[in-house]
Design an enzyme around this catalytic site. Sequence first.
Site, PDB file in Angstrom:
ATOM      1  N   ILE C 505       0.821  -1.149  -0.024  1.00 17.03           N
ATOM      2  CA  ILE C 505       0.071   0.114  -0.098  1.00 17.03           C
ATOM      3  C   ILE C 505       0.884   1.185  -0.007  1.00 17.03           C
ATOM      4  CG2 ILE C 505      -1.646  -1.103   1.132  1.00 17.03           C
ATOM      5  CD1 ILE C 505      -1.196   0.265   3.688  1.00 17.03           C
ATOM      6  N   GLY C 506       2.040   1.129  -0.211  1.00 16.03           N
ATOM      7  CA  GLY C 506       3.168   2.149  -0.134  1.00 16.03           C
ATOM      8  C   GLY C 506       4.087   2.121   0.608  1.00 16.03           C
ATOM      9  N   SER C 547       0.131  -2.750  11.169  1.00 17.89           N
ATOM     10  CA  SER C 547       1.686  -2.749  11.288  1.00 17.89           C
ATOM     11  C   SER C 547       2.026  -4.391  11.137  1.00 17.89           C
ATOM     12  CB  SER C 547       2.371  -1.886  12.324  1.00 17.89           C
ATOM     13  OG  SER C 547       2.061  -0.710  12.567  1.00 17.89           O
ATOM     14  N   ALA C 732      11.832  -9.241  12.872  1.00 17.11           N
ATOM     15  CA  ALA C 732      11.552  -7.825  12.832  1.00 17.11           C
ATOM     16  C   ALA C 732      10.001  -7.809  12.942  1.00 17.11           C
ATOM     17  CB  ALA C 732      11.475  -7.661  11.056  1.00 17.11           C
ATOM     18  N   LYS C 733       9.418  -6.425  13.357  1.00 21.44           N
ATOM     19  CA  LYS C 733       8.146  -6.209  13.676  1.00 21.44           C
ATOM     20  C   LYS C 733       7.827  -4.906  13.004  1.00 21.44           C
ATOM     21  CE  LYS C 733       9.410  -6.114  18.246  1.00 21.44           C
ATOM     22  NZ  LYS C 733       9.541  -6.266  19.530  1.00 21.44           N
ATOM     23  N   GLY C 734       6.542  -4.562  13.002  1.00 25.84           N
ATOM     24  CA  GLY C 734       5.879  -3.580  12.113  1.00 25.84           C
ATOM     25  C   GLY C 734       6.276  -2.058  12.618  1.00 25.84           C
ATOM     26  N   VAL C 735       6.325  -1.417  11.555  1.00 28.25           N
ATOM     27  CA  VAL C 735       6.733   0.093  11.704  1.00 28.25           C
ATOM     28  C   VAL C 735       5.761   1.066  11.247  1.00 28.25           C
ATOM     29  CG1 VAL C 735       8.264   0.702  10.039  1.00 28.25           C
ATOM     30  CG2 VAL C 735       8.723   1.630  12.199  1.00 28.25           C
ATOM     31  N   GLU C 737       2.579   1.949  11.893  1.00 30.78           N
ATOM     32  CA  GLU C 737       1.732   2.859  12.801  1.00 30.78           C
ATOM     33  C   GLU C 737       2.432   3.450  13.886  1.00 30.78           C
ATOM     34  OE1 GLU C 737      -0.777  -0.496  12.682  1.00 30.78           O
ATOM     35  OE2 GLU C 737      -2.343   0.713  12.569  1.00 30.78           O
TER      36      GLU C 737
END
Lengths: 176, 329, 776
Positions: C505-506, C547, C732-735, C737
């Site tokens: 989504i970008g 995220s 790795a985790k989301g970034v 939000e």
Amino acid sequence: MATKAVRPKKRKIAVRGPGKTPIKLIVNGETHELLVEPRRTLLDALRKDLGLTGTKRACDEGTCGACTVLLDGKPIYACMALALECEGRSIETVEGLARNGKLHPIQAAFIEEDALQCGFCTPGQIMSVKALLDENPNPTLEDVKRAVSGNLCRCGAYPKIFKAALRAAELLRSGS
Amino acid sequence: MRSFEHVNALNIQTTVALLSEPSTEAIAGGTDLLGELKARLRSPQRLVNLKTLSKLREIRYSPRVGLRLGALVTLAEIERHPVVQERFPILAQAASSAATPQLRHMGTIGGNLCQKPRCWYYRNKLFHCWLKGGDICFAEDGENKYHAILGADRCHAVHPSDLAPALIALDATVCVVGPEVEGEISLEELYTKPTERHRRMTILGPGELITEIRVPPPKKNARGVYLKAMERGSWSFALVSVAAQMSLEGERITDARIALGGVAAIPWRARESERLLVGQEFSEELAERAAEAAVAGAQPLRDNGYKVPLAKSLVKRALEISIRERSDM
Amino acid sequence: MPKVIKTRTEFEGHVFEEYVVVEGEGLSAWDAQTPLRYIGRQIPRTDGPERVTGKAVYTFDVQLPGMLYGKILRSPHPHARIKSINTQRAERLPGVRAVLSFKNAPKLSFRQGQTFLFDEIVRYVGDEVACVIADEEEIAEDALELIEVEYERLPFVLDPEEALRPEAPNVQPSGNLLNGKPDIYERGDLDRGFSQADLIVERTFRTQCALHNCLETHGSVALWEGDALTVWDSTQHIFGVRAGLAQLLGLPLHKVRVIKRYMGGGFGSKNGLGKYTVIAALGAKATGRPVKIMLDRHEENLAAGNRPSTIQHLKVGARRDGTLTALELKAIVNAGAFCTWPPSVGGPARQLYLCPNVKTEQYTVFTNTGPLSAFRAPGYVEGTFALESLMDELAHELKIDPLELRLKNYAEIDQTTGRPYSTKGLREAYERGAKLFGWKALTSNPSPVAHLRERGGAVGERATKLRGVGMASQIWSGNGMPPAYAIVKINPDGTATVVTGTQDIGTGTKTVLAQIAAEELGFPIEKISVEIGDTQLGLYAPLSAGSMTVASVGPAVRLAAHEARQQLLDVAAQVLEVPRESLAICDGLLSSPALKEAVAIKDVLEKLENFMIIGRGAREPNPEDVAVNTFGAQFAEVTVDTETGEVKVERIVAVHDSGRVINPLTLSSQIEGGIIQGLGYALFEQRVVDRNTGVVVNDNLENYKLPTALDIPEIVFEMVDRPDHRANNLGAKGVGEPPIIPTAAAIANAVANALGIRIYELPLTREKILKALKRV
């Protein structure tokens, strides 16, 4: 106010529309003949009639900048111009930048600096930067900010757009 | 947009004739008109394209007669013109503070001066507001943070132009042509508060056009500044703007013209402030009083009371900057 | 053999227990000794060239032969019953192919039964009434003006507090409170907690309704080929749209194909199936032609979701030394007309600090306004503004440094489950952020920064500007969840294709997945292509939200690549006649001490004609014994002009912990973007609804103010960048939000510091500043 009036003169005038009327548009150096209603905007003519969908439609009322193209070298919003009023003028869109499969330095710099996220505002941003660099090959950061101040980026790629514009200027100056 | 016919203007005479016909509108830069047409607020059957009137695209200057701007000169051309930058900096500042680079390349000075209000009720087809011929002003008891604090009557919209206050501070005139008129009036006279019989913000009638804007040569020792408060860093109509032009002899103010944008249905001339200043030596206290006088009689609505202190601050600041810049010379 | 297991997942503040099917062998995240060629490197977006040349085809750009356009007629009233609708004049307009309304369209239940596709009751200004399908958009718009609708106006309510009163008109038949009761969370003993406090601070905070304004509006193109439906949709969840369409239209899943190639922003507003998609499908069916419906900017701002406004009564109790003893939140959320996914405004209060006694109570309230949707860290942005503002007030009252107060209440274990965190780098984020920012120097006596007067450069000798600093912290999920599947195909020429059903989504998903596959395979990244965004060709992947894309889909891709690599080694060992264990793959070459020189993979595979290696991977379950979260701290420096009320954010310093960084380049874009959205939210963004008519008066980009290029402060950030080995096989985790969560709170704290007066409501407009300074 003085009372002397301009005497209205009736003369034969060329009325076009409201139906479709033939026009010629010069886009990225190529002349296209198309049939459009006078109410067709330059943006819709590019996108729908010529299939050039790189120029984006995001607000369609001159409030976002995604449809920025160059008209005789000047950045404008294609959504706020009537196609038939652009006849005979030079129209540059994002599709005209890369030549022979080689990215324009502005495009290369946008990729290198990651000056985009969703990419929907990107063609407009690039055209605004193009207009700036065509006129001022050695811009300051402040010049860049002002040049893209009519292009919204909802993803917030601005810091990298600034960097990319300055990097592109550098690339262009060094002739690469 | 509903469909329409399109005609290119050939010369002023035929244009005036064409525009005198019913359901006909002029299009120049188009940035204001197309907004209205897209919102279907109006649907003229014919547009007359003024951009083909190349005579109206000239900028001329002579030290004796001053600046002559054809009505089709774009805001970008004004902003970048070396003479404007040097001799009429307020005008360059106002032009460069308007909208965006793209809109400034499209929008013309004539269109800018004649633009319709940005009131969000006026611009929304769901509201048949008083200015559009309806019975009430929806802003009066509605959402009015952008609306007028001064001189409002039936309509509370404000005049949105940045250039109009600057040009009024510069004592500009405009040339108007029409089926029954041809002449020159002061820019200030162009503007009128909408009345029951004339629900418009300029005195122009059907078929009447601005052809040229004339700015007299700047007075001796004149300095000025255009200040604009926006909701964000750029690309906003003025919440409040102030154009101030002052002349001094020694420490004494010999002339002052102050006009405010964003506060009233017309660019608001602060005559009482000017009267207080002329003949006096500048002081912070004088600036304070002049600022107070600029908003005397303000009648804010529920959400726009902040415009009163904002206008005061900007007037005071504009005076200080004008004076200080002069003393730096 | 697939295993069915029960796992705990967290999505945007909501926790679920669910069954998932997992397969494949476990891999652990790369350790510090493993040399990495692609992971952690600044790799430019692999789809950059398409995006900068205008060649990328977004849903808005899809043009099919014979395509028609749909335009939707929307309610001008906030609450009304449609008494009659006459579409005959519209239908007779040349170029009009169909007009759909409740009279001729199937009655399809939408939003869990809260409305129908075309409902006879309209519940907000902008609710769908009818749709015209025509040859050209302009004709469809002309036809909308010819539809005659007679409405019976019903009483309406716009304000959530008013909507809770018994005499308020009902927005939904079941009442105005979602689920008929507040959502309550409680731990410990609140009364005891407050009785132990030396100081209690209690305040009410208000946050505004914010609009996503994705530059690409919501929309779809629908095409029927026989009984099979293909939809191009601007969506964050192609499989969700597929499931919704199949269910509503009674189609089997294999007859519904949803495609999303490029997308111009979502930010949570495109998580689900939209009415426009179903209407486009019905219109295409009715006309036998493909139909495109893209919302215009106004529709986008009326009907495509929002971050809802909140009212938060927050009360905190603390001992003299700053130790929190109790925390209570009562939040009211303006859901608008429909709501199936309430934001979790109480999340930060429940999770961010060590506190034994906590109660959060959330009233999600229906009103006759446009419905909410998820918006980048829904609930947490709003909740963090209130909580972190109150923490600063508490620090001020207790005369403790705000950062010290936060460290004093640092939670070493997850407060809601009692589980330890897999990793928690918040302390490091505080420390590194404070150092980068110069927090100590700026906040130490005897010259508190708030009272440093700016020399009024522009205005002569008078000083008109105040400077202030503030900070705030962030907690969020970000480990994603199963199920997510991927396959990696190795082609005979030594290239590889990653196939999964996620969507970019970008954020740079495609690039990150290519890095993971290249790393695991040992191939050059140029030899990897990533195919996503197509339900018919892809494999299930979750929505691109929360995220969670990297942490959900990335591990599946790694497993698939790993399996493909094993197969490649098996085959290569036999073809090259060397021991399998002796083989290594690097940069697309096979090497072994048993070989004279390295052999290109192509040279091995081409011996096998069109043999194709296919590796499969499925996301593993989340760990049961630890809590996996993301953290961060941001510091803001502002100047406030006391005469004009202008707030200028001069500088933001951010340090975040989202585990391992896969691509520092695309990550930095997300961090900066989150901060900039947070800045807009803090300073100017606000939906304005006319109180008398319920009409959104700033449903456009002129008066809904997004940040421009001239609003951007200096942004400095660092990542803790430590792999979370318990989270998933990437560490790795989301970034996506996290960076938006603390920004508004940090800015508000800096403004309060500058003024010495706190403003309890966002956005921080000139009006509020001038009022706070008693100038109005």
